[in-house]
Every structure is written in C-alpha cells, then in structure tokens.
Design a protein around this motif. Structure first.
Motif, PDB file in Angstrom:
ATOM      1  N   ARG A   1       0.912  -1.013   0.086  1.00 44.18           N
ATOM      2  CA  ARG A   1      -0.053  -0.020  -0.043  1.00 44.18           C
ATOM      3  C   ARG A   1       1.231   1.023   0.604  1.00 44.18           C
ATOM      4  N   PHE A   2       0.281   2.305  -0.980  1.00 44.01           N
ATOM      5  CA  PHE A   2       0.905   3.551  -0.877  1.00 44.01           C
ATOM      6  C   PHE A   2       0.300   4.578   0.719  1.00 44.01           C
ATOM      7  N   ILE A   3       1.746   5.074   1.424  1.00 38.65           N
ATOM      8  CA  ILE A   3       1.786   5.581   2.001  1.00 38.65           C
ATOM      9  C   ILE A   3       1.484   7.101   1.849  1.00 38.65           C
ATOM     10  N   ALA A   4       0.443   8.010   1.804  1.00 40.26           N
ATOM     11  CA  ALA A   4       0.069   9.375   1.475  1.00 40.26           C
ATOM     12  C   ALA A   4       1.255   9.946   2.587  1.00 40.26           C
ATOM     13  N   GLY A   5       1.511  11.083   1.729  1.00 36.25           N
ATOM     14  CA  GLY A   5       2.717  12.124   2.647  1.00 36.25           C
ATOM     15  C   GLY A   5       3.704  11.183   2.665  1.00 36.25           C
ATOM     16  N   ALA A   6       3.893  10.216   2.359  1.00 33.23           N
ATOM     17  CA  ALA A   6       6.028   9.637   2.885  1.00 33.23           C
ATOM     18  C   ALA A   6       6.588  10.283   2.166  1.00 33.23           C
ATOM     19  N   VAL A   7       8.181  10.042   2.198  1.00 32.42           N
ATOM     20  CA  VAL A   7       8.474  11.080   1.740  1.00 32.42           C
ATOM     21  C   VAL A   7      10.331   9.815   1.539  1.00 32.42           C
ATOM     22  N   CYS A   8      10.701   9.370   0.588  1.00 31.49           N
ATOM     23  CA  CYS A   8      11.604   8.441  -0.267  1.00 31.49           C
ATOM     24  C   CYS A   8      13.018   9.648   1.311  1.00 31.49           C
ATOM     25  N   PRO A   9      14.102   8.302   2.198  1.00 31.57           N
ATOM     26  CA  PRO A   9      14.462   9.059   3.150  1.00 31.57           C
ATOM     27  C   PRO A   9      16.079   8.646   1.393  1.00 31.57           C
TER      28      PRO A   9
ATOM     29  N   CYS B   1      15.949   8.973  -1.861  1.00 37.17           N
ATOM     30  CA  CYS B   1      15.947   9.963  -3.145  1.00 37.17           C
ATOM     31  C   CYS B   1      15.137  11.380  -2.451  1.00 37.17           C
ATOM     32  N   SER B   2      14.050  11.416  -1.835  1.00 37.74           N
ATOM     33  CA  SER B   2      13.202  12.525  -1.419  1.00 37.74           C
ATOM     34  C   SER B   2      12.174  12.423  -2.316  1.00 37.74           C
ATOM     35  N   ALA B   3      11.669  11.420  -3.477  1.00 41.43           N
ATOM     36  CA  ALA B   3      10.318  11.385  -3.336  1.00 41.43           C
ATOM     37  C   ALA B   3       9.550  11.535  -2.775  1.00 41.43           C
ATOM     38  N   GLN B   4       8.195  11.735  -3.064  1.00 39.64           N
ATOM     39  CA  GLN B   4       7.052  11.936  -2.032  1.00 39.64           C
ATOM     40  C   GLN B   4       5.988  10.993  -2.985  1.00 39.64           C
ATOM     41  N   ASP B   5       5.091  10.070  -1.844  1.00 37.26           N
ATOM     42  CA  ASP B   5       4.391   9.542  -2.132  1.00 37.26           C
ATOM     43  C   ASP B   5       4.312   8.543  -2.830  1.00 37.26           C
ATOM     44  N   LYS B   6       5.852   8.527  -3.368  1.00 36.21           N
ATOM     45  CA  LYS B   6       6.569   6.334  -3.661  1.00 36.21           C
ATOM     46  C   LYS B   6       6.474   5.922  -2.587  1.00 36.21           C
ATOM     47  N   ILE B   7       6.513   5.741  -1.677  1.00 39.46           N
ATOM     48  CA  ILE B   7       7.003   5.226  -0.470  1.00 39.46           C
ATOM     49  C   ILE B   7       5.691   3.817  -0.417  1.00 39.46           C
TER      50      ILE B   7
ATOM     51  N   TYR C   1       4.410  -3.215   3.235  1.00 39.27           N
ATOM     52  CA  TYR C   1       3.880  -3.503   3.286  1.00 39.27           C
ATOM     53  C   TYR C   1       4.702  -4.590   4.567  1.00 39.27           C
ATOM     54  N   ARG C   2       3.677  -5.902   5.103  1.00 37.38           N
ATOM     55  CA  ARG C   2       4.084  -6.889   5.502  1.00 37.38           C
ATOM     56  C   ARG C   2       4.261  -8.373   5.536  1.00 37.38           C
ATOM     57  N   ASP C   3       5.102  -9.023   6.374  1.00 34.73           N
ATOM     58  CA  ASP C   3       5.046 -10.252   6.017  1.00 34.73           C
ATOM     59  C   ASP C   3       4.791 -10.974   7.560  1.00 34.73           C
ATOM     60  N   ASP C   4       4.923 -12.067   7.159  1.00 33.41           N
ATOM     61  CA  ASP C   4       4.570 -12.530   8.878  1.00 33.41           C
ATOM     62  C   ASP C   4       4.965 -12.039  10.105  1.00 33.41           C
ATOM     63  N   VAL C   5       6.369 -11.199   9.465  1.00 33.14           N
ATOM     64  CA  VAL C   5       6.951 -11.090  10.764  1.00 33.14           C
ATOM     65  C   VAL C   5       6.906  -9.768  11.125  1.00 33.14           C
ATOM     66  N   HIS C   6       7.851  -9.035  10.351  1.00 37.34           N
ATOM     67  CA  HIS C   6       8.335  -7.893   9.548  1.00 37.34           C
ATOM     68  C   HIS C   6       6.922  -6.593   8.460  1.00 37.34           C
ATOM     69  N   ASN C   7       7.575  -5.394   8.721  1.00 39.02           N
ATOM     70  CA  ASN C   7       6.903  -4.273   8.401  1.00 39.02           C
ATOM     71  C   ASN C   7       8.483  -3.774   7.344  1.00 39.02           C
ATOM     72  N   TYR C   8       7.953  -3.735   6.099  1.00 36.80           N
ATOM     73  CA  TYR C   8       9.070  -3.427   4.695  1.00 36.80           C
ATOM     74  C   TYR C   8       8.587  -1.539   4.546  1.00 36.80           C
ATOM     75  N   ARG C   9       9.574  -1.177   3.426  1.00 41.86           N
ATOM     76  CA  ARG C   9       8.891  -0.277   2.651  1.00 41.86           C
ATOM     77  C   ARG C   9       9.472   0.197   1.784  1.00 41.86           C
ATOM     78  N   GLU C  10       9.587   0.204   0.372  1.00 34.65           N
ATOM     79  CA  GLU C  10      10.044   0.639  -0.606  1.00 34.65           C
ATOM     80  C   GLU C  10       9.363   1.600  -1.633  1.00 34.65           C
ATOM     81  N   CYS C  11      10.462   2.024  -1.908  1.00 30.84           N
ATOM     82  CA  CYS C  11      10.549   3.195  -2.857  1.00 30.84           C
ATOM     83  C   CYS C  11      10.399   2.543  -4.143  1.00 30.84           C
ATOM     84  N   VAL C  12       8.635   3.400  -4.974  1.00 31.92           N
ATOM     85  CA  VAL C  12       8.996   2.394  -5.981  1.00 31.92           C
ATOM     86  C   VAL C  12       9.893   3.325  -7.213  1.00 31.92           C
ATOM     87  N   ALA C  13      10.535   4.326  -7.059  1.00 31.47           N
ATOM     88  CA  ALA C  13      10.934   6.082  -7.341  1.00 31.47           C
ATOM     89  C   ALA C  13      12.563   5.596  -7.550  1.00 31.47           C
TER      90      ALA C  13
END
Length: 86
Positions: free
Chosen positions: A11-19, A21-27, A30-42
């Motif tokens: 799911r996209f996170i509204a207003g989130a900024v990539c640490p 590339c500083s792109a906004q709204d590109k993060i 998601y979650r697997d069975d144990v951990h939470n992750y984030r990724e930038c599509v830019a």
C-alpha cells in the motif's frame, strides 16, 4: 489448494518521503508474517521497519494513584459573606 506463498499486499503511504531520493508519495509499505517493510518505487530503496507498538492506558480518575490525586487537590476557603453590606 495452492501451496505457493501469497504476495504481500503493498500500500502506498500518503505524504511519505523517501529517505534516499526525497520523492514524495512513492513509498509503499507491506508486511510479511513477522516484519514490516517499506520500499520506494522511484529509486528502489527498501528497508525493514522496526515498529514497536506502544500501548498506554489513558489516565482516568479510576487508575490515577492516590498520591497524585492528593498532590493535585487544593483546598479553597471562602470568607463568610457579610450581609450588612447589602
């Protein structure tokens, strides 16, 4: 039945900024069975989030310690009304 693992819902996170590339709204998060992750599509940045849930009970008159209640108590003394001044 299908025994292949299902892909996590991203799911996209509204207003989130990539640490990176500083792109906004590109993060995406998601979650697997144990951990939470984030990724930038830019830029392809991704990392594991270390989220610790914090549960804090709201303070009420029922769960406030007696000592705290006594510290906050203030006694007010009003002088008697002088009825002769009316």
């Amino acid at each position: 039945m299908n025994d292949t693992p299902s892909q996590p819902v991203k799911r996209f996170i509204a207003g989130a900024v990539c640490p990176r590339c500083s792109a906004q709204d590109k993060i995406m998060a998601y979650r697997d069975d144990v951990h939470n992750y984030r990724e930038c599509v830019a830029c392809g940045f991704h990392d594991k989030l270390h989220i610790q849930p914090q549960f804090r009970e709201l303070e009420t008159r029922v769960n406030t310690p007696k000592e705290v209640k006594q510290e906050e108590t203030q006694v007010l003394n009003f002088p008697p009304l002088d009825k002769s001044e009316d």
